[in-house]
Design a protein around this motif. Structure first.
Motif, PDB file in Angstrom:
ATOM      1  N   ASP A  28      34.215  46.758  83.745  1.00 14.72           N
ATOM      2  CA  ASP A  28      33.902  47.522  82.537  1.00 14.72           C
ATOM      3  C   ASP A  28      32.765  46.898  81.730  1.00 14.72           C
ATOM      4  O   ASP A  28      32.489  47.319  80.611  1.00 14.72           O
ATOM      5  CB  ASP A  28      35.142  47.662  81.658  1.00 14.72           C
ATOM      6  N   ALA A  29      32.097  45.907  82.287  1.00 17.19           N
ATOM      7  CA  ALA A  29      31.057  45.174  81.550  1.00 17.19           C
ATOM      8  C   ALA A  29      29.810  46.019  81.332  1.00 17.19           C
ATOM      9  O   ALA A  29      29.414  46.798  82.201  1.00 17.19           O
ATOM     10  CB  ALA A  29      30.690  43.889  82.282  1.00 17.19           C
ATOM     11  N   ASP A  30      29.207  45.855  80.170  1.00 14.73           N
ATOM     12  CA  ASP A  30      27.902  46.447  79.882  1.00 14.73           C
ATOM     13  C   ASP A  30      26.781  45.468  80.244  1.00 14.73           C
ATOM     14  O   ASP A  30      25.701  45.879  80.639  1.00 14.73           O
ATOM     15  CB  ASP A  30      27.786  46.789  78.396  1.00 14.73           C
ATOM     16  N   TYR A  31      27.064  44.178  80.055  1.00 19.79           N
ATOM     17  CA  TYR A  31      26.078  43.128  80.282  1.00 19.79           C
ATOM     18  C   TYR A  31      26.637  42.107  81.261  1.00 19.79           C
ATOM     19  O   TYR A  31      27.834  41.801  81.229  1.00 19.79           O
ATOM     20  CB  TYR A  31      25.719  42.433  78.961  1.00 19.79           C
ATOM     21  N   LEU A  32      25.765  41.591  82.120  1.00 15.55           N
ATOM     22  CA  LEU A  32      26.187  40.617  83.116  1.00 15.55           C
ATOM     23  C   LEU A  32      25.376  39.337  83.014  1.00 15.55           C
ATOM     24  O   LEU A  32      24.175  39.365  82.771  1.00 15.55           O
ATOM     25  CB  LEU A  32      26.017  41.187  84.532  1.00 15.55           C
ATOM     26  N   ILE A  33      26.075  38.235  83.230  1.00 14.07           N
ATOM     27  CA  ILE A  33      25.443  36.938  83.415  1.00 14.07           C
ATOM     28  C   ILE A  33      25.485  36.690  84.914  1.00 14.07           C
ATOM     29  O   ILE A  33      26.554  36.749  85.522  1.00 14.07           O
ATOM     30  CB  ILE A  33      26.208  35.833  82.668  1.00 14.07           C
ATOM     31  N   PHE A  34      24.348  36.425  85.500  1.00 16.79           N
ATOM     32  CA  PHE A  34      24.219  36.345  86.954  1.00 16.79           C
ATOM     33  C   PHE A  34      23.702  34.957  87.312  1.00 16.79           C
ATOM     34  O   PHE A  34      22.687  34.514  86.786  1.00 16.79           O
ATOM     35  CB  PHE A  34      23.219  37.413  87.395  1.00 16.79           C
ATOM     36  N   GLY A  35      24.401  34.257  88.199  1.00 15.09           N
ATOM     37  CA  GLY A  35      23.928  32.946  88.596  1.00 15.09           C
ATOM     38  C   GLY A  35      24.719  32.356  89.736  1.00 15.09           C
ATOM     39  O   GLY A  35      25.441  33.064  90.441  1.00 15.09           O
ATOM     40  N   GLN A  36      24.582  31.037  89.897  1.00 14.33           N
ATOM     41  CA  GLN A  36      25.224  30.308  90.977  1.00 14.33           C
ATOM     42  C   GLN A  36      25.706  28.953  90.463  1.00 14.33           C
ATOM     43  O   GLN A  36      25.187  28.425  89.482  1.00 14.33           O
ATOM     44  CB  GLN A  36      24.240  30.020  92.109  1.00 14.33           C
ATOM     45  N   GLY A  37      26.660  28.387  91.176  1.00 15.26           N
ATOM     46  CA  GLY A  37      27.030  26.989  90.996  1.00 15.26           C
ATOM     47  C   GLY A  37      27.626  26.644  89.653  1.00 15.26           C
ATOM     48  O   GLY A  37      28.494  27.326  89.131  1.00 15.26           O
ATOM     49  N   SER A  38      27.108  25.556  89.071  1.00 14.94           N
ATOM     50  CA  SER A  38      27.698  24.969  87.872  1.00 14.94           C
ATOM     51  C   SER A  38      27.645  25.884  86.652  1.00 14.94           C
ATOM     52  O   SER A  38      28.380  25.678  85.691  1.00 14.94           O
ATOM     53  CB  SER A  38      27.007  23.647  87.548  1.00 14.94           C
ATOM     54  N   LEU A  39      26.803  26.887  86.667  1.00 13.57           N
ATOM     55  CA  LEU A  39      26.715  27.851  85.573  1.00 13.57           C
ATOM     56  C   LEU A  39      27.996  28.665  85.420  1.00 13.57           C
ATOM     57  O   LEU A  39      28.376  29.037  84.309  1.00 13.57           O
ATOM     58  CB  LEU A  39      25.534  28.797  85.824  1.00 13.57           C
ATOM     59  N   ILE A  40      28.679  28.964  86.502  1.00 11.38           N
ATOM     60  CA  ILE A  40      29.731  29.976  86.518  1.00 11.38           C
ATOM     61  C   ILE A  40      30.911  29.661  85.596  1.00 11.38           C
ATOM     62  O   ILE A  40      31.314  30.536  84.825  1.00 11.38           O
ATOM     63  CB  ILE A  40      30.181  30.265  87.973  1.00 11.38           C
ATOM     64  N   PRO A  41      31.510  28.473  85.616  1.00  8.18           N
ATOM     65  CA  PRO A  41      32.640  28.237  84.701  1.00  8.18           C
ATOM     66  C   PRO A  41      32.257  28.412  83.221  1.00  8.18           C
ATOM     67  O   PRO A  41      33.024  28.986  82.441  1.00  8.18           O
ATOM     68  CB  PRO A  41      33.051  26.795  84.997  1.00  8.18           C
ATOM     69  N   THR A  42      31.071  27.964  82.853  1.00  7.94           N
ATOM     70  CA  THR A  42      30.607  28.132  81.473  1.00  7.94           C
ATOM     71  C   THR A  42      30.394  29.607  81.165  1.00  7.94           C
ATOM     72  O   THR A  42      30.790  30.102  80.103  1.00  7.94           O
ATOM     73  CB  THR A  42      29.305  27.337  81.243  1.00  7.94           C
ATOM     74  N   ARG A  89      18.573  27.495  88.010  1.00  8.69           N
ATOM     75  CA  ARG A  89      18.210  26.108  87.746  1.00  8.69           C
ATOM     76  C   ARG A  89      16.889  25.795  88.457  1.00  8.69           C
ATOM     77  O   ARG A  89      16.792  24.871  89.257  1.00  8.69           O
ATOM     78  CB  ARG A  89      19.336  25.193  88.246  1.00  8.69           C
ATOM     79  N   THR A  90      15.896  26.608  88.178  1.00  9.19           N
ATOM     80  CA  THR A  90      14.589  26.416  88.799  1.00  9.19           C
ATOM     81  C   THR A  90      13.516  27.034  87.923  1.00  9.19           C
ATOM     82  O   THR A  90      13.815  27.849  87.047  1.00  9.19           O
ATOM     83  CB  THR A  90      14.552  27.038  90.209  1.00  9.19           C
ATOM     84  N   ARG A 148      19.487  18.549  82.763  1.00  6.63           N
ATOM     85  CA  ARG A 148      20.262  18.752  81.539  1.00  6.63           C
ATOM     86  C   ARG A 148      21.395  19.727  81.805  1.00  6.63           C
ATOM     87  O   ARG A 148      21.243  20.685  82.551  1.00  6.63           O
ATOM     88  CB  ARG A 148      19.376  19.280  80.419  1.00  6.63           C
ATOM     89  N   ASP A 149      22.521  19.483  81.151  1.00  2.99           N
ATOM     90  CA  ASP A 149      23.657  20.392  81.276  1.00  2.99           C
ATOM     91  C   ASP A 149      23.388  21.668  80.491  1.00  2.99           C
ATOM     92  O   ASP A 149      22.751  21.637  79.435  1.00  2.99           O
ATOM     93  CB  ASP A 149      24.934  19.738  80.723  1.00  2.99           C
ATOM     94  N   LEU A 150      23.921  22.770  80.991  1.00  4.95           N
ATOM     95  CA  LEU A 150      23.852  24.042  80.278  1.00  4.95           C
ATOM     96  C   LEU A 150      25.029  24.101  79.317  1.00  4.95           C
ATOM     97  O   LEU A 150      26.181  23.957  79.728  1.00  4.95           O
ATOM     98  CB  LEU A 150      23.902  25.208  81.259  1.00  4.95           C
ATOM     99  N   GLN A 151      24.747  24.305  78.058  1.00  5.10           N
ATOM    100  CA  GLN A 151      25.786  24.398  77.038  1.00  5.10           C
ATOM    101  C   GLN A 151      26.136  25.869  76.802  1.00  5.10           C
ATOM    102  O   GLN A 151      25.307  26.760  77.029  1.00  5.10           O
ATOM    103  CB  GLN A 151      25.299  23.749  75.740  1.00  5.10           C
ATOM    104  N   PRO A 152      27.348  26.155  76.333  1.00  6.85           N
ATOM    105  CA  PRO A 152      27.748  27.541  76.089  1.00  6.85           C
ATOM    106  C   PRO A 152      26.794  28.305  75.175  1.00  6.85           C
ATOM    107  O   PRO A 152      26.550  29.495  75.403  1.00  6.85           O
ATOM    108  CB  PRO A 152      29.135  27.402  75.456  1.00  6.85           C
ATOM    109  N   GLU A 153      26.221  27.626  74.177  1.00  4.96           N
ATOM    110  CA  GLU A 153      25.328  28.345  73.264  1.00  4.96           C
ATOM    111  C   GLU A 153      24.089  28.870  73.983  1.00  4.96           C
ATOM    112  O   GLU A 153      23.517  29.879  73.582  1.00  4.96           O
ATOM    113  CB  GLU A 153      24.944  27.492  72.053  1.00  4.96           C
ATOM    114  N   GLY A 154      23.675  28.228  75.065  1.00  9.79           N
ATOM    115  CA  GLY A 154      22.556  28.732  75.855  1.00  9.79           C
ATOM    116  C   GLY A 154      22.898  30.041  76.555  1.00  9.79           C
ATOM    117  O   GLY A 154      22.072  30.949  76.639  1.00  9.79           O
ATOM    118  N   VAL A 155      24.128  30.137  77.045  1.00 14.13           N
ATOM    119  CA  VAL A 155      24.567  31.375  77.701  1.00 14.13           C
ATOM    120  C   VAL A 155      24.757  32.476  76.659  1.00 14.13           C
ATOM    121  O   VAL A 155      24.397  33.633  76.894  1.00 14.13           O
ATOM    122  CB  VAL A 155      25.862  31.138  78.510  1.00 14.13           C
TER     123      VAL A 155
END
Length: 172
Positions: A28-42, A89-90, A148-155
């Motif tokens: 039911d999502a309107d918006y998607l975050i799309f990625g791989q690896g360490s990004l996903i849990p965040t 991450r590139t 650098r780690d991706l922080q939740p505020e970046g997502v």
């Protein structure tokens, strides 16, 4: 087909389920975050947070397998969404775009060709897109450069960028 079979056999052996593309709250999502690896849990935690606190319907697409590119699955998952933030991450300064978003754009072209065809089978396995309204807006972002780690505020910022009142920067 071989990959799908291997994932099924792996699940029988281990109890862990994998697919070439895994989704989280995408139906039911309107918006998607799309990625791989360490990004996903965040990204999954941010999707839950934005749904609960702001009422924004956000889902997450986990590209588990890059080659062969799973266009057959993605053509169905991405169809009709308002926006997709493809985070990687590139960074490739002189390229037409980052690797994943280039692949997605290629799949979208094939989906439009399939949707225009008389029998809908130009590109077997791909969802046919009948109009440009089936295409989500695409946004591309780089993160984690310099380890650098991706922080939740970046997502959260990546999602806010896609919203109607957001900056809607196509590459960030």
């Amino acid at each position: 087909a071989i990959t799908d079979q291997a994932f099924e056999e792996f699940e029988v052996l281990t109890g862990r389920h994998y697919e070439r593309v895994l989704t989280y709250r995408c139906d039911d999502a309107d918006y998607l975050i799309f990625g791989q690896g360490s990004l996903i849990p965040t990204a999954e935690a941010v999707a839950d947070y934005l749904r609960e606190t702001r009422g924004i319907k956000v889902g997450v697409v986990n590209l588990l397998m890059f080659r062969p590119f799973p266009g057959d699955l993605l053509s169905k998952v991405l169809k009709g969404k308002k926006g997709v933030a493809v985070l990687g991450r590139t960074h490739q300064p002189l390229a037409a775009g980052l690797p994943i978003i280039r692949e997605i754009r290629a799949i979208f072209g094939k989906c439009l060709e399939t949707g225009r065809s008389k029998n809908g089978s130009v590109h077997a396995g791909l969802e046919g897109y009948k109009s440009l309204h089936d295409l989500p807006e695409l946004y591309s972002g780089s993160f984690g450069l310099g380890s650098r780690d991706l922080q939740p505020e970046g997502v959260i910022a990546a999602v806010e960028n896609m919203l109607p009142d957001g900056l809607q920067k196509r590459m960030f």
